[in-house]
Design an enzyme around this catalytic site. Sequence first.
Site, PDB file in Angstrom:
ATOM      1  N   SER A 120       0.828  -1.203   0.000  1.00 33.25           N
ATOM      2  CA  SER A 120       0.000   0.000   0.000  1.00 33.25           C
ATOM      3  C   SER A 120       0.859   1.249   0.000  1.00 33.25           C
ATOM      4  O   SER A 120       0.352   2.336  -0.257  1.00 33.25           O
ATOM      5  CB  SER A 120      -0.857   0.052   1.262  1.00 33.25           C
ATOM      6  OG  SER A 120      -1.620  -1.100   1.380  1.00 33.25           O
ATOM      7  N   HIS A 141      -1.622  -2.815  -6.980  1.00 31.73           N
ATOM      8  CA  HIS A 141      -2.236  -2.556  -5.674  1.00 31.73           C
ATOM      9  C   HIS A 141      -3.747  -2.746  -5.750  1.00 31.73           C
ATOM     10  O   HIS A 141      -4.461  -1.924  -6.323  1.00 31.73           O
ATOM     11  CB  HIS A 141      -1.878  -1.124  -5.222  1.00 31.73           C
ATOM     12  CG  HIS A 141      -2.388  -0.789  -3.869  1.00 31.73           C
ATOM     13  ND1 HIS A 141      -2.932   0.431  -3.542  1.00 31.73           N
ATOM     14  CD2 HIS A 141      -2.439  -1.526  -2.733  1.00 31.73           C
ATOM     15  CE1 HIS A 141      -3.292   0.424  -2.278  1.00 31.73           C
ATOM     16  NE2 HIS A 141      -3.006  -0.750  -1.766  1.00 31.73           N
ATOM     17  N   GLU A 153      -4.340  -0.046  -8.527  1.00 31.91           N
ATOM     18  CA  GLU A 153      -3.371   0.985  -8.891  1.00 31.91           C
ATOM     19  C   GLU A 153      -2.169   0.261  -9.498  1.00 31.91           C
ATOM     20  O   GLU A 153      -1.639  -0.683  -8.907  1.00 31.91           O
ATOM     21  CB  GLU A 153      -2.934   1.777  -7.663  1.00 31.91           C
ATOM     22  CG  GLU A 153      -4.003   2.718  -7.155  1.00 31.91           C
ATOM     23  CD  GLU A 153      -3.576   3.464  -5.895  1.00 31.91           C
ATOM     24  OE1 GLU A 153      -3.735   4.681  -5.848  1.00 31.91           O
ATOM     25  OE2 GLU A 153      -3.077   2.820  -4.947  1.00 31.91           O
ATOM     26  N   ASN A 192      -4.025   5.949  -1.139  1.00 33.45           N
ATOM     27  CA  ASN A 192      -3.671   6.037   0.281  1.00 33.45           C
ATOM     28  C   ASN A 192      -3.057   7.383   0.659  1.00 33.45           C
ATOM     29  O   ASN A 192      -3.178   7.803   1.815  1.00 33.45           O
ATOM     30  CB  ASN A 192      -2.751   4.890   0.679  1.00 33.45           C
ATOM     31  CG  ASN A 192      -3.555   3.629   0.949  1.00 33.45           C
ATOM     32  OD1 ASN A 192      -4.565   3.684   1.643  1.00 33.45           O
ATOM     33  ND2 ASN A 192      -3.155   2.515   0.371  1.00 33.45           N
TER      34      ASN A 192
HETATM   35  N1  NAD Z   1      -5.775  -4.427   4.430  1.00 32.91           N
HETATM   36  C1  NAD Z   1      -6.065  -3.677   3.391  1.00 32.91           C
HETATM   37  O1  NAD Z   1      -7.138  -3.066   3.291  1.00 32.91           O
HETATM   38  C2  NAD Z   1      -5.066  -3.573   2.249  1.00 32.91           C
HETATM   39  C3  NAD Z   1      -5.482  -3.010   1.038  1.00 32.91           C
HETATM   40  C4  NAD Z   1      -4.580  -2.966  -0.040  1.00 32.91           C
HETATM   41  C5  NAD Z   1      -3.289  -3.438   0.114  1.00 32.91           C
HETATM   42  N2  NAD Z   1      -2.890  -3.963   1.323  1.00 32.91           N
HETATM   43  C6  NAD Z   1      -1.525  -4.469   1.418  1.00 32.91           C
HETATM   44  O2  NAD Z   1      -1.544  -5.874   1.240  1.00 32.91           O
HETATM   45  C7  NAD Z   1      -0.485  -6.477   2.014  1.00 32.91           C
HETATM   46  C8  NAD Z   1      -1.078  -7.523   2.954  1.00 32.91           C
HETATM   47  O3  NAD Z   1      -2.000  -6.876   3.806  1.00 32.91           O
HETATM   48  P1  NAD Z   1      -3.141  -7.692   4.570  1.00 32.91           P
HETATM   49  O4  NAD Z   1      -4.142  -6.698   5.019  1.00 32.91           O
HETATM   50  O5  NAD Z   1      -3.557  -8.854   3.740  1.00 32.91           O
HETATM   51  O6  NAD Z   1      -2.318  -8.213   5.841  1.00 32.91           O
HETATM   52  P2  NAD Z   1      -2.609  -9.487   6.777  1.00 32.91           P
HETATM   53  O7  NAD Z   1      -1.897  -9.227   8.044  1.00 32.91           O
HETATM   54  O8  NAD Z   1      -4.070  -9.801   6.787  1.00 32.91           O
HETATM   55  O9  NAD Z   1      -1.877 -10.696   5.991  1.00 32.91           O
HETATM   56  C9  NAD Z   1      -0.488 -10.816   5.825  1.00 32.91           C
HETATM   57  C10 NAD Z   1      -0.197 -12.306   5.678  1.00 32.91           C
HETATM   58  O10 NAD Z   1       1.152 -12.478   5.231  1.00 32.91           O
HETATM   59  C11 NAD Z   1       1.659 -13.635   5.857  1.00 32.91           C
HETATM   60  N3  NAD Z   1       3.128 -13.571   5.804  1.00 32.91           N
HETATM   61  C12 NAD Z   1       3.953 -12.771   6.508  1.00 32.91           C
HETATM   62  N4  NAD Z   1       5.230 -12.996   6.136  1.00 32.91           N
HETATM   63  C13 NAD Z   1       5.205 -13.967   5.181  1.00 32.91           C
HETATM   64  C14 NAD Z   1       6.193 -14.617   4.397  1.00 32.91           C
HETATM   65  N5  NAD Z   1       7.491 -14.310   4.518  1.00 32.91           N
HETATM   66  N6  NAD Z   1       5.797 -15.562   3.494  1.00 32.91           N
HETATM   67  C15 NAD Z   1       4.495 -15.865   3.351  1.00 32.91           C
HETATM   68  N7  NAD Z   1       3.510 -15.270   4.059  1.00 32.91           N
HETATM   69  C16 NAD Z   1       3.858 -14.328   4.954  1.00 32.91           C
HETATM   70  C17 NAD Z   1       1.091 -13.608   7.264  1.00 32.91           C
HETATM   71  O11 NAD Z   1       1.103 -14.895   7.836  1.00 32.91           O
HETATM   72  C18 NAD Z   1      -0.336 -13.090   7.000  1.00 32.91           C
HETATM   73  O12 NAD Z   1      -1.255 -14.139   6.796  1.00 32.91           O
HETATM   74  C19 NAD Z   1       0.234  -5.332   2.722  1.00 32.91           C
HETATM   75  O13 NAD Z   1       1.328  -4.941   1.943  1.00 32.91           O
HETATM   76  C20 NAD Z   1      -0.840  -4.250   2.757  1.00 32.91           C
HETATM   77  O14 NAD Z   1      -0.309  -2.955   2.841  1.00 32.91           O
HETATM   78  C21 NAD Z   1      -3.756  -4.054   2.381  1.00 32.91           C
END
Ligand code: NAD
Length: 285
Positions: A120, A141, A153, A192
């Site tokens: 993000s 994104h 994005e 964002n």
């Molecule tokens: N939450 C949102 O609304 C949103 C929206 C757009 C983008 N994002 C981006 O998406 C990404 C993930 O966010 P999220 O909300 O899904 O987080 P989350 O915490 O729900 O999930 C992250 C997952 O990654 C796993 N993980 C961590 N290290 C790892 C590794 N080395 N190998 C494999 N798996 C691993 C964790 O076990 C966890 O299940 C981030 O970069 C975030 O900024 C989030």
Amino acid sequence: MTIETVGVVGCGLMGAGIAEVCATHGLDVTVVEADIAALEAGQHRISKSLARAVSRGKLSDEAVAAAKSRLHFTTDLDEMADRQLVIEAIIEAEGPKVALFKQLDQIVEADDAILASNTSSIPVMKLAMATRRPENVIGIHFFNPVPVMKLVEMVTSLLTSEETAEKAKAFAVGQLGKRAVASQDRAGFVVNALLIPYLLSGIRMLESGFASAEDIDDGMVLGCNHPMGPLALTDLIGLDTTRAVAESLYDEFKEQLYAPPPLLLRMVEAGLLGRKAGRGFYDYH
Ligand SMILES: NC(=O)c1ccc[n+]([C@@H]2O[C@H](COP(=O)([O-])OP(=O)(O)OC[C@H]3O[C@@H](n4cnc5c(N)ncnc54)[C@H](O)[C@@H]3O)[C@@H](O)[C@H]2O)c1
């Protein structure tokens, strides 16, 4: 060239949604998680979301069965070797993401495979420079929930090749049916950079006792026709992710409006991460 094989690393909120959407659009998807417990949680998240799509009449039982047959789950990153496109969706932290891109660079075999991040806020260049093929690295994104939200994005770094940009856009728009906007490689990209200061303002408003959580959210829902207010939206995004994105923005621009307020920091420290934890600004139990 169309993409047929996709890898998704991380199966939390976003990775699960990305994997689901790729599978329902006919792609062969391999999902990697850090450990078995997280893998099972991710698998469960996808099953629940697919069941919801059936109950809302968006997908047939047959389409769900076909999507499930295209999904493969593993904890072994080496299984990314044959993928044409790998989308990274692990926690929003620069160190682990850079380490992962370094590993993917060693593992993914095809010279023209695309290494994408769903970050993000972390500049794509930082991830690209962890590889020996920065021209193949791009930000794709997605938005939460991925099956519902139309936008992606597309974030190209100074070193992303035109071919990678075109292939990635054709994938997101042509194959997944998303709408794409292009953003320069600046922390937060378009959405964002605008959204986070607004969410942080909502949290500061609550913190200062200006208004209750319900009244802040009702104000924006009823007064501005937003589908949800800033605190409910922060709960949906995850407070840890919101804090991490705010910190990346603050690191990049050094603007006060991106600084996470103490209430957000304390809630993250307390594990009150929002919907995914059962409690954030609201209780979901
Ligand atoms: N939450 C949102 O609304 C949103 C929206 C757009 C983008 N994002 C981006 O998406 C990404 C993930 O966010 P999220 O909300 O899904 O987080 P989350 O915490 O729900 O999930 C992250 C997952 O990654 C796993 N993980 C961590 N290290 C790892 C590794 N080395 N190998 C494999 N798996 C691993 C964790 O076990 C966890 O299940 C981030 O970069 C975030 O900024 C989030």
